[in-house]
Design a protein around this motif. Structure first.
Motif, PDB file in Angstrom:
ATOM      1  N   UNK A 183      45.693  48.636  37.023  1.00 30.29           N
ATOM      2  CA  UNK A 183      47.093  48.175  37.091  1.00 30.29           C
ATOM      3  C   UNK A 183      47.692  48.378  38.475  1.00 30.29           C
ATOM      4  N   UNK A 184      47.410  49.536  39.078  1.00 31.45           N
ATOM      5  CA  UNK A 184      47.928  49.820  40.423  1.00 31.45           C
ATOM      6  C   UNK A 184      47.343  48.819  41.417  1.00 31.45           C
ATOM      7  N   UNK A 185      46.043  48.556  41.256  1.00 29.05           N
ATOM      8  CA  UNK A 185      45.363  47.584  42.121  1.00 29.05           C
ATOM      9  C   UNK A 185      46.049  46.220  41.986  1.00 29.05           C
ATOM     10  N   UNK A 186      46.274  45.807  40.761  1.00 26.01           N
ATOM     11  CA  UNK A 186      46.898  44.503  40.491  1.00 26.01           C
ATOM     12  C   UNK A 186      48.290  44.440  41.139  1.00 26.01           C
ATOM     13  N   UNK A 187      49.047  45.519  40.934  1.00 22.41           N
ATOM     14  CA  UNK A 187      50.431  45.531  41.429  1.00 22.41           C
ATOM     15  C   UNK A 187      50.449  45.363  42.961  1.00 22.41           C
ATOM     16  N   UNK A 188      49.620  46.166  43.621  1.00 19.59           N
ATOM     17  CA  UNK A 188      49.614  46.114  45.093  1.00 19.59           C
ATOM     18  C   UNK A 188      49.156  44.735  45.569  1.00 19.59           C
ATOM     19  N   UNK A 189      48.077  44.233  44.958  1.00 14.73           N
ATOM     20  CA  UNK A 189      47.546  42.928  45.405  1.00 14.73           C
ATOM     21  C   UNK A 189      48.563  41.813  45.182  1.00 14.73           C
TER      22      UNK A 189
ATOM     23  N   UNK B  34      39.669  32.796  37.149  1.00 12.08           N
ATOM     24  CA  UNK B  34      40.509  33.998  37.157  1.00 12.08           C
ATOM     25  C   UNK B  34      39.984  35.075  38.112  1.00 12.08           C
ATOM     26  N   UNK B  35      40.894  35.936  38.502  1.00 15.31           N
ATOM     27  CA  UNK B  35      40.538  37.121  39.294  1.00 15.31           C
ATOM     28  C   UNK B  35      40.730  38.344  38.395  1.00 15.31           C
ATOM     29  N   UNK B  36      39.786  39.246  38.423  1.00 20.52           N
ATOM     30  CA  UNK B  36      39.843  40.417  37.547  1.00 20.52           C
ATOM     31  C   UNK B  36      39.725  41.736  38.308  1.00 20.52           C
ATOM     32  N   UNK B  37      40.564  42.683  37.893  1.00 22.44           N
ATOM     33  CA  UNK B  37      40.392  44.081  38.319  1.00 22.44           C
ATOM     34  C   UNK B  37      40.006  44.842  37.068  1.00 22.44           C
TER      35      UNK B  37
ATOM     36  N   UNK C 230      41.548  47.770  31.592  1.00 22.70           N
ATOM     37  CA  UNK C 230      40.925  49.102  31.512  1.00 22.70           C
ATOM     38  C   UNK C 230      39.884  49.021  30.399  1.00 22.70           C
ATOM     39  N   UNK C 231      38.615  49.188  30.733  1.00 22.02           N
ATOM     40  CA  UNK C 231      37.589  48.953  29.702  1.00 22.02           C
ATOM     41  C   UNK C 231      37.629  49.969  28.570  1.00 22.02           C
ATOM     42  N   UNK C 232      37.899  51.235  28.896  1.00 22.70           N
ATOM     43  CA  UNK C 232      38.052  52.245  27.846  1.00 22.70           C
ATOM     44  C   UNK C 232      36.757  52.637  27.156  1.00 22.70           C
TER      45      UNK C 232
END
Ligand code: F6P
Length: 300
Positions: free
Chosen positions: A228-234, A162-165, A246-248
């Motif tokens: 999420x923004x990173x994921x969307x753009x990628x 998997x790829x993770x942001x 988001x680790x929170x």
């Protein structure tokens, strides 16, 4: 008996309880009573406090959070409330106040000092964004939390390629992203606005996959962009698909690491000594492993 007060303010940081322990221990040497105001500046306004004795404090030394509560008080921003607080503390013979928190809390400390109350600040924020100090209380524990949590997630990520942001905290500072990302051997760290480049991320993924690594990790500071923004753009601009997380608040809790306990106790003891010397309008900070004081007034 002389009295001093303390409070914890802003986001909690692991090591705050150890700091309170350091303050209470030092104050005992001079037979000074310590009042712990509850829920940050709100307890100071409402005169809600605990008399802190070793018996009350010791059970919390190894715990994260702050057992006297913390808050980001809006009421304390009002000048008339600040004046009333100083007047009441004066009438109650409170010799001085130790404020454990970040820059926002220190602005409150400076106000009180300008109104005549002896105040001293102790930098405690996982964001590590008090610029005068190399290290804030809680930062090392937050890094431990991020690294251990992401290690767990990456075991699963590796199983599935998997790829993770992963988005970490730090509204105005990329320190958590930079340090944890480095420790995690991340493929990329986006610590500041402007660090993100689709082509660079794409290349980093390809390089990492080419050497046979089974997962790819990008650590992102919340102040730079969201996962999420990173994921969307990628996903829109490349053929890679990502898990965004988001680790929170898992970053902010947890028992403090030894460094944060020791630093907290050292900060606490020194803050009492400085107050007793009449020092005010200052905060403690660390440089080259030594603690020093600096003025909270920006022009000094
Ligand atoms: O204490 C600092 C911090 O954890 C930041 O990193 C984060 O942006 C913020 O506090 C979160 O605040 P809250 O817990 O109020 O949502």
């Amino acid at each position: 008996m002389r009295k001093i007060g303390l409070l914890t303010s802003g986001g909690d940081a692991p090591g705050m309880n150890a700091t309170i322990n350091g303050i209470v221990e030092e104050a005992r040497k001079y037979e000074i009573e310590v009042r712990g105001y509850l829920e940050g500046f709100d307890g100071l306004i409402d005169n809600q406090f605990l008399k802190l004795t070793p018996r009350k404090v010791k059970p919390h030394v190894s715990s994260g959070g702050t057992f006297i509560g913390s808050a980001r008080s809006q009421r304390f921003l009002q000048a008339d409330i600040q004046r009333q607080v100083v007047q009441r503390l004066y009438e109650e013979n409170i010799y001085g106040l130790i404020i454990i928190g970040g820059d926002g809390s220190f602005r409150g400390a400076l106000k009180l000092s300008e109104l005549g109350l002896l105040t001293i600040g102790i930098p405690a924020t996982i964001d590590n964004d008090v610029k005068e100090t190399e290290i804030c209380l809680g930062f090392n524990t937050a890094i431990r939390n991020v690294v251990e949590t992401v290690d767990i997630i990456m075991q699963s990520a590796a199983s599935h390629r998997h790829l993770y942001a992963i988005e970490v905290m730090g509204r105005k500072s990329g320190d958590i992203a930079r340090r944890s990302g480095r420790a995690l051997d991340a493929e990329g760290i986006i610590a500041e606005i402007g660090d993100f480049d689709v082509k660079e991320v794409e290349q980093a993924i390809k390089n990492s996959q080419a050497i046979g690594k089974r997962y790819q990790l990008f650590v992102i500071a919340e102040g730079a962009m969201s996962a999420e923004a990173f994921q969307k753009i990628m996903e829109e601009e490349t053929n890679f698909s990502f898990h965004a997380l988001r680790l929170g608040h898992i970053q902010r809790g947890g028992n403090p690491v030894a460094e944060d306990r020791i630093l907290g106790m050292d900060f606490g003891a020194l803050a009492v000594k400085e107050l007793l010397q009449g020092v005010t309008g200052k905060a403690l900070a660390v440089k080259d492993n030594k603690i020093f004081t600096y003025s909270l007034k920006k022009d000094e």
